[in-house]
Scaffold this active site. Sequence first.
Site, mmCIF file in Angstrom:
data_model
loop_
_atom_site.group_PDB
_atom_site.id
_atom_site.type_symbol
_atom_site.label_atom_id
_atom_site.label_comp_id
_atom_site.label_asym_id
_atom_site.label_seq_id
_atom_site.Cartn_x
_atom_site.Cartn_y
_atom_site.Cartn_z
ATOM 1 N N ASP A 159 0.821 -1.216 0.000
ATOM 2 C CA ASP A 159 0.000 0.000 0.000
ATOM 3 C C ASP A 159 0.854 1.264 0.000
ATOM 4 O O ASP A 159 1.435 1.647 1.014
ATOM 5 C CB ASP A 159 -0.923 0.003 1.212
ATOM 6 C CG ASP A 159 -1.983 1.098 1.143
ATOM 7 O OD1 ASP A 159 -1.991 1.861 0.155
ATOM 8 O OD2 ASP A 159 -2.799 1.180 2.063
ATOM 9 N N ASP A 358 -1.309 5.331 -7.224
ATOM 10 C CA ASP A 358 -1.657 4.613 -6.003
ATOM 11 C C ASP A 358 -1.733 3.115 -6.273
ATOM 12 O O ASP A 358 -2.313 2.687 -7.275
ATOM 13 C CB ASP A 358 -2.996 5.122 -5.475
ATOM 14 C CG ASP A 358 -3.385 4.500 -4.143
ATOM 15 O OD1 ASP A 358 -2.517 4.424 -3.248
ATOM 16 O OD2 ASP A 358 -4.552 4.085 -3.998
#
Length: 481
Positions: A159, A358
Amino acid sequence: MATSISFVGLTCFLLSLCLVCSLKEGYAFEELRESYAESYLTHTFEVSSLFASSICNHSTKANERESTFRVVDKYGPCYQPNQHRSVVSPSLTEIIRSDRARIYSIHARLSKNSGRRDHIVEPNSLSIPVKDGRAFRTTNYLVTVGLGTPKKDLSLVLDTGSDLTWTQCQPCTKCYKQTEPLFNRTQSSTYVNVSKTDPVCAYAKRPGTVPPGADTLCFYRIAYGDGSISLGFFSKETLTMSAAEKINSFLFGCGTDNTGEFDLEAGILGLNQENASIVFQTAQKYNKIFSYCLPSSASSTGHLTFGSQTPAPANIIYTKLVAQKSPSYGLDLIGIGLGGTKLNISESIFTTPGTIIDSGTVFTYLPPVAYTTFRDAFRVAMSAYPRITGPSADIDTCYDFSKNTSVTVPVISFFFKDGTVVGMPGKSSLITYNSTLSCLGFSEYDDDDDESIIGNLVQRTVEVVYDVAGQRIGFAPNGCT
């Protein structure tokens, strides 16, 4: 039939040689100062390659490097616990709902003064939005790390939007069900609680109150966009990457109270630009450099590598990071193209709100004006294939490829302010749910004030290199197969 992309190179165009070039198993990566030539870049692939098989196909590139974790899709056969149970992947509607929860969190973090009513303020942390969604029941990618002495293998979500690495720990007050045994801190000889007076305690986002009798210890609390929460001890432990690579006194969250829509994974591996992230904790060793390659399907593997690579990935090109978007990874996107042609969209549509890349968001999100222009051009380019109704208003461009053996899709191009142009294979613009439903993996925001997000779907098979120290991000084709 092998995947292929044919294009007329810009150099050929400039020299008026009109030579046709091709890249087997690849696509265009050119650093340009002007627009593309008028040729149309396409990506042709077999329809069967859109679907995961029941057998895991391992990428060999991860085995060639040190400081490397293997990356797997948590719903595919490469995730070992799945070999002994049936797993149902989330629907496209669930993925969108989860994405929305995540991007509201991202935008809240990037906005210092959002003023929106759907935000609450956590003590000692930034604004966290409360929205419907399932923040972790989506296409998340897992890496297996070793924690403790003796080490226990744990699957964590890769992440780039998170700082703190955390996992569920025993003894546990409240823990969700995960596939691997919970980490037991009492059985590790290298586990250490961080004191409340230790300067590194400032790296943790602390709760307003701590559990009774624990006033001397450092605690953390993380809240996500769907209301999911992890709370526990801020601690130090040995993190094992490989037999030759260990990180001593690694700061992480030992979660003893974890609630929400978590699924399968044991926690999060934080890769953003804050002090608690693994990127900054290992800065002296790896110089704030890491890269990943997300696999092409759920039945393939990718990799996450720390440190610079020698030799560097072939055909890599770099564009600048935007410091103002820290701790996320901001890019100076000024345009988007199809088939090598930059679409007629004002640069300010992208530059005013900005753009980030992302690893945890699935779809790529564009402002309404940009999305509508891009979607309409995509539909024209795909007019040879039957378009069908999507599962929701957010997924409005879908196709039935069940009668085709192969499909030709335009290459997606991202144009950056420094002149860099990155081409992504057309296959990566599609998200496929079943044999009759393949959809454009792009969506729009509610308004033009939100940052664009380049999601993980379009990043598949590309080696994305984060040189944080050099404030740049590189893209190289064929990072994993």
